[in-house]
Design a protein around this motif. Structure first.
Motif, PDB file in Angstrom:
ATOM      1  N   GLU A  41      44.178  35.028  40.537  1.00  0.00           N
ATOM      2  CA  GLU A  41      42.770  34.605  40.537  1.00  0.00           C
ATOM      3  C   GLU A  41      42.147  34.811  41.911  1.00  0.00           C
ATOM      4  O   GLU A  41      41.000  35.238  42.031  1.00  0.00           O
ATOM      5  N   THR A  42      42.904  34.520  42.962  1.00  0.00           N
ATOM      6  CA  THR A  42      42.395  34.702  44.325  1.00  0.00           C
ATOM      7  C   THR A  42      42.138  36.178  44.601  1.00  0.00           C
ATOM      8  O   THR A  42      41.110  36.540  45.179  1.00  0.00           O
ATOM      9  N   ALA A  43      43.056  37.034  44.184  1.00  0.00           N
ATOM     10  CA  ALA A  43      42.864  38.470  44.378  1.00  0.00           C
ATOM     11  C   ALA A  43      41.658  38.968  43.600  1.00  0.00           C
ATOM     12  O   ALA A  43      40.870  39.775  44.098  1.00  0.00           O
ATOM     13  N   SER A  44      41.497  38.471  42.387  1.00  0.00           N
ATOM     14  CA  SER A  44      40.347  38.871  41.571  1.00  0.00           C
ATOM     15  C   SER A  44      39.043  38.415  42.212  1.00  0.00           C
ATOM     16  O   SER A  44      38.073  39.167  42.276  1.00  0.00           O
ATOM     17  N   THR A  45      39.033  37.187  42.692  1.00  0.00           N
ATOM     18  CA  THR A  45      37.836  36.659  43.359  1.00  0.00           C
ATOM     19  C   THR A  45      37.534  37.445  44.622  1.00  0.00           C
ATOM     20  O   THR A  45      36.381  37.785  44.903  1.00  0.00           O
ATOM     21  N   GLY A  46      38.574  37.760  45.396  1.00  0.00           N
ATOM     22  CA  GLY A  46      38.378  38.546  46.613  1.00  0.00           C
ATOM     23  C   GLY A  46      37.844  39.928  46.311  1.00  0.00           C
ATOM     24  O   GLY A  46      36.968  40.439  47.015  1.00  0.00           O
ATOM     25  N   SER A  47      38.346  40.535  45.254  1.00  0.00           N
ATOM     26  CA  SER A  47      37.875  41.851  44.859  1.00  0.00           C
ATOM     27  C   SER A  47      36.405  41.807  44.441  1.00  0.00           C
ATOM     28  O   SER A  47      35.609  42.658  44.829  1.00  0.00           O
ATOM     29  N   THR A  48      36.048  40.795  43.662  1.00  0.00           N
ATOM     30  CA  THR A  48      34.656  40.640  43.227  1.00  0.00           C
ATOM     31  C   THR A  48      33.752  40.392  44.428  1.00  0.00           C
ATOM     32  O   THR A  48      32.656  40.945  44.521  1.00  0.00           O
ATOM     33  N   PHE A  49      34.225  39.568  45.362  1.00  0.00           N
ATOM     34  CA  PHE A  49      33.443  39.284  46.559  1.00  0.00           C
ATOM     35  C   PHE A  49      33.235  40.557  47.381  1.00  0.00           C
ATOM     36  O   PHE A  49      32.141  40.818  47.880  1.00  0.00           O
ATOM     37  N   ALA A  50      34.282  41.378  47.514  1.00  0.00           N
ATOM     38  CA  ALA A  50      34.165  42.621  48.273  1.00  0.00           C
ATOM     39  C   ALA A  50      33.171  43.575  47.609  1.00  0.00           C
ATOM     40  O   ALA A  50      32.386  44.237  48.293  1.00  0.00           O
ATOM     41  N   GLU A  51      33.182  43.637  46.286  1.00  0.00           N
ATOM     42  CA  GLU A  51      32.222  44.486  45.572  1.00  0.00           C
ATOM     43  C   GLU A  51      30.798  43.993  45.789  1.00  0.00           C
ATOM     44  O   GLU A  51      29.879  44.786  45.997  1.00  0.00           O
ATOM     45  N   LEU A  52      30.612  42.679  45.728  1.00  0.00           N
ATOM     46  CA  LEU A  52      29.288  42.106  45.959  1.00  0.00           C
ATOM     47  C   LEU A  52      28.820  42.401  47.371  1.00  0.00           C
ATOM     48  O   LEU A  52      27.669  42.786  47.595  1.00  0.00           O
ATOM     49  N   LEU A  53      29.711  42.224  48.340  1.00  0.00           N
ATOM     50  CA  LEU A  53      29.366  42.490  49.729  1.00  0.00           C
ATOM     51  C   LEU A  53      28.971  43.947  49.927  1.00  0.00           C
ATOM     52  O   LEU A  53      27.953  44.244  50.566  1.00  0.00           O
TER      53      LEU A  53
END
Length: 155
Positions: A41-53
């Motif tokens: 879940e943390t990796a998924s959230t980090g990936s989504t955050f990086a895409e948003l950024l």
């Protein structure tokens, strides 16, 4: 060969991490599953955050280009407004008659209106440079982490 659940084979498939969370099973393998689910879940959230950024930085760079263009466009407008103001003052002082000053005042008001519109656009584009969506997403993520840290597990 893959094993499937069949009537002859009474072995249950291992529970997924979500089933472990729901059923409350714990133990060494359950804890491992929980940690793996959390890491996933943390990796998924980090990936989504990086895409948003990345997406928001691309948008901000586009707005930065527009801000630069507005800055370049404002230079001649400011110059013309200054010339209009000084021409009006000079004309009013030099001759206190008729409608030439009204014409010069209209010229000045047009330039000032254009400056006001450009100022509004400047503020609008400048707002997106602060990456508001990324900041909001980060605050929601860290707020959830803080809330999870303050909760104590039941013994």
């Amino acid at each position: 060969m893959s094993q499937q659940h069949s009537p002859e084979n009474n072995q249950e498939p291992p529970p997924t991490s979500r089933e472990t969370l729901v059923n409350g099973d714990s133990g060494p393998s359950g804890d491992f599953e929980l940690w793996m689910a959390w890491i996933s879940e943390t990796a998924s959230t980090g990936s989504t955050f990086a895409e948003l950024l990345a997406a928001e930085v691309r948008l901000a760079l586009g707005d930065a280009g527009r801000l630069l263009m507005l800055a370049l466009l404002s230079l001649p407008v400011v110059l013309l407004a200054w010339l209009g103001l000084t021409s009006l003052i000079a004309w009013l002082l030099g001759s206190a008659s008729d409608s030439v000053s009204v014409g010069l005042l209209a010229f000045l008001l047009q330039q000032c209106t254009l400056l006001a519109v450009m100022g509004w656009l400047w503020k609008r584009y400048k707002r997106s440079l602060s990456l508001p969506l990324t900041r909001q997403h980060w605050q929601a993520f860290t707020g959830g982490m803080r809330q999870h840290e303050t909760q104590t597990p039941d013994p």
